[in-house]
Design an enzyme around this catalytic site. Structure first.
Site, PDB file in Angstrom:
ATOM      1  N   LYS A 242       8.781  -4.167  -2.742  1.00 18.67           N
ATOM      2  CA  LYS A 242       9.333  -4.536  -3.877  1.00 18.67           C
ATOM      3  C   LYS A 242       8.288  -5.138  -4.923  1.00 18.67           C
ATOM      4  CE  LYS A 242      13.375  -6.609  -1.387  1.00 18.67           C
ATOM      5  NZ  LYS A 242      14.002  -7.964  -0.904  1.00 18.67           N
ATOM      6  N   HIS A 243       8.715  -5.214  -6.312  1.00 18.96           N
ATOM      7  CA  HIS A 243       7.661  -5.575  -7.085  1.00 18.96           C
ATOM      8  C   HIS A 243       7.089  -7.018  -6.731  1.00 18.96           C
ATOM      9  CE1 HIS A 243       8.432  -2.217  -9.844  1.00 18.96           C
ATOM     10  NE2 HIS A 243       9.643  -2.500  -9.576  1.00 18.96           N
TER      11      HIS A 243
END
Length: 608
Positions: A242-243
């Protein structure tokens, strides 16, 4: 100190010992209080930079059962397992702190006791006991990796068998039989439909005479796109797919900048060939304007997170977005290329400046880019933002010890909220969970567009190197290596080789200057390696990434539109399992690779 509960020891059932139902990336923690006063339990993630402790809850004091019998009270909590955490236990003052990396779905007990029960001022000790061993949530990644390695080995084995002489002879005999049957059928009058090669060629992407087509570019573009699809679909719900919450990099933060970089490289190659044959610059500008507009409209009306409410949900329609960013970036960089001069091989190499001709030939564009970057620096560090310090680059919320709660993104967030309004930008930024932010913030913000243009221009520079040093593979490799080192040094200076303590930290949400220099450095290295293996040595064809790279817009739009439909998503047996999510996301990504392969074989390419 952490101890494991002996297997033969039965778990002691205590009042208030009801455990939370654990979810993904959580562990259970029971805190036992043997002190005479109530405890307040707080926690802080190691990943949260300069954050305040967050309260978990209270633990009542021990219960007196008789003259010499006391029963410790306990409370149960769910603890985040993505990163190591520090637990703080307070009464009127701090009692103790415990630093621990909890494992997913494990159960832990934290015992708070006095070393000397008879002494009211005795030293308090805190120890953690493992009641139930955590699971290894990373095992599905290993299994998935081994499955794909096995598939690659099978494909390579099949290609090896096809190359053997007996197999070739068998295929030759079979093809002769088929050819004979076709000849007999044609003599009998059976219709034969021959494909018109001229019509088939119209389905191929347009290429100008003398244009330079590099398989490595499509391979790198496809690699970035495949990773982008995987992380957009969830990445198995692993935090590193994920970011990043704010500063730093994860796998998800790499792919979009690489896509922008390769777009710049492709612009250089395609437009230079058009300029060399003296195509009308006005027609080229018209085509660029059309592509820019089409990408923006696709992003606003097709890739719309509110599609369930209809395509014209104006009240909450997100205006910035990935395709919008790509369209505007493409428009500006293509405009710079068209306004420049096409490189002619007739330029003398005896000039003193010829070793730096890939930069000096395009000096007006470089001046424009430097001015643009100066604008970003001035707006970022000098623009007054109400209630926030100048040059603030933090996430707000509980970051910076909660001093700037409503300053998420500093100038970048302020400009977006002023231009678009809070309802028309991204409502769930990656910093929300960790930093407890409340303001919306768009990672495709207007201020970040400037550095996106700079990133694409650095990709354009790679394209110029391909053009200027065409046929000189050693020079191309050396120039790529030089640019990679130069950009890496700039990143090291800007960040002080740290995650949070640099002048300008690496930050995907802000598209900070150090972010684009770091990712451009990586991109030059990656392009160097793929170019060497695919186009120079020809050890690898680029498959399977080459196929989605040839149909990038279609695959990207398709994966966004059909994200919530079968076979890309289905109801899971256990939606709190990393393994099930990973299997679903890998299968969905693989399906899009197969779709791109079929489209490639059918010679169907969607271009704008």
């Amino acid at each position: 100190m952490k101890r494991r509960r002996p297997a033969q020891q039965k778990k002691q059932e205590l009042p208030g010992g009801k455990r939370h139902k654990l979810e993904m990336d959580q562990a259970g923690l029971s805190v036992y209080n043997e002190l005479s006063d109530e405890l307040i339990v707080s926690w802080l993630s190691d990943h949260c930079y300069q954050c305040k402790f967050q309260k978990l809850g209270n633990v009542p004091s021990e219960k007196h059962l008789g003259l010499h019998q006391k029963l410790p009270k306990n409370s149960s909590f769910a603890i985040d397992t993505k990163h190591a955490v520090t637990l703080q236990l307070n009464m009127t003052v701090e009692v103790c702190r415990v630093h621990e990396y909890f494992g997913e779905l494990g159960h832990y007990s934290l015992w708070v006791t006095k070393a000397n029960q008879s002494n009211a001022s005795g030293q308090v000790t805190c120890r953690i006991i493992i009641d139930k061993e955590p699971i290894d949530s990373n095992l599905p990644i290993l299994y998935g990796f081994l499955i794909y390695v096995a598939l690659v080995i099978l494909v390579c084995l099949g290609q090896f068998i096809q190359g053997l002489s007996p197999f070739k002879n068998l295929l030759f005999r079979l093809s002769n039989q088929v050819a004979m049957e076709r000849l007999i059928n044609s003599e009998l009058g059976s219709p034969i439909h021959l494909a018109d090669s001229t019509n088939q060629s119209n389905l191929l992407p347009e290429r100008h005479a003398g244009s330079l087509r590099l398989r490595s570019l499509d391979t790198l573009r496809g690699l970035a796109l495949v990773i982008m699809i995987f992380v957009n679909y969830g990445g198995g719900r692993y935090w590193f797919f994920k970011h990043e919450s704010w500063n730093g990099l994860t796998v998800a933060d790499l792919v979009f900048p690489w896509f922008v970089f390769i777009m710049g490289t492709s612009i250089a190659l395609s437009l230079n060939s058009a300029l060399q044959v003296n195509r009308s610059r006005w027609k080229l500008l018209g085509k660029v304007a059309w592509r820019t507009t089409a990408l923006i409209l696709l992003g606003i009306f097709i890739i719309n997170p509110n599609y369930c409410k209809g395509p014209l949900s104006w009240d909450t329609l997100r205006i910035p977005g990935v395709l919008q960013r790509l369209g505007l970036t493409y428009g500006v960089v293509a405009f710079l290329k068209i306004c420049g001069k096409a490189y002619r091989e007739s330029i003398s190499l005896d000039n003193w400046w010829s070793p730096a001709r890939d930069v000096l030939i395009h000096w007006p564009q470089w001046i424009f880019i430097l001015v643009l970057e100066g604008i970003w620096l001035c707006l970022t560090f000098l623009l007054p933002v109400p209630g926030c310090p100048r040059g603030y680059l933090g996430p707000g919320g509980i970051g910076d010890f909660g001093q700037f709660e409503n300053c998420t993104g500093g100038a970048a967030g302020y400009i977006d909220r002023w231009v678009f309004g809070e309802k028309h930008i991204y409502q769930h930024p990656s910093c929300t969970m960790l930093y407890k932010t409340t303001l919306p913030f768009d990672p495709e913000n207007l201020l970040g567009l400037i550095n996106s243009i700079v990133m694409a221009f650095l990709g354009l520079q790679a394209g110029n190197i391909f053009i200027i040093y065409k046929g000189q593979n050693k020079q191309i490799v050396l120039r790529f290596l030089f640019w990679s080192i130069l950009l890496g040094v700039i990143s090291a200076i800007l960040t002080k080789c740290s995650k949070d303590h640099g002048f300008i930290p690496v930050n995907k949400n802000l598209w900070s200057l150090s972010y684009i220099t770091t990712l451009s450095s990586f991109a030059y290295v990656l392009l160097l390696l793929i170019y060497s293996v695919v186009d120079i040595k020809k050890y690898w064809t680029g498959a399977p990434f080459y196929y989605p790279g040839m149909n990038s817009i279609l695959v990207y739009v398709g994966h966004e539109v059909f994200e919530h439909y079968f076979p890309f998503r289905w109801k899971m047996h256990n939606d709190q399992s990393h393994g099930e999510h990973l299997a679903q996301n890998l299968l969905a990504t693989t399906i899009w690779v197969l779709i791109s392969y079929i489209l490639y074989k059918k010679k169907i390419f969607w271009k704008i």
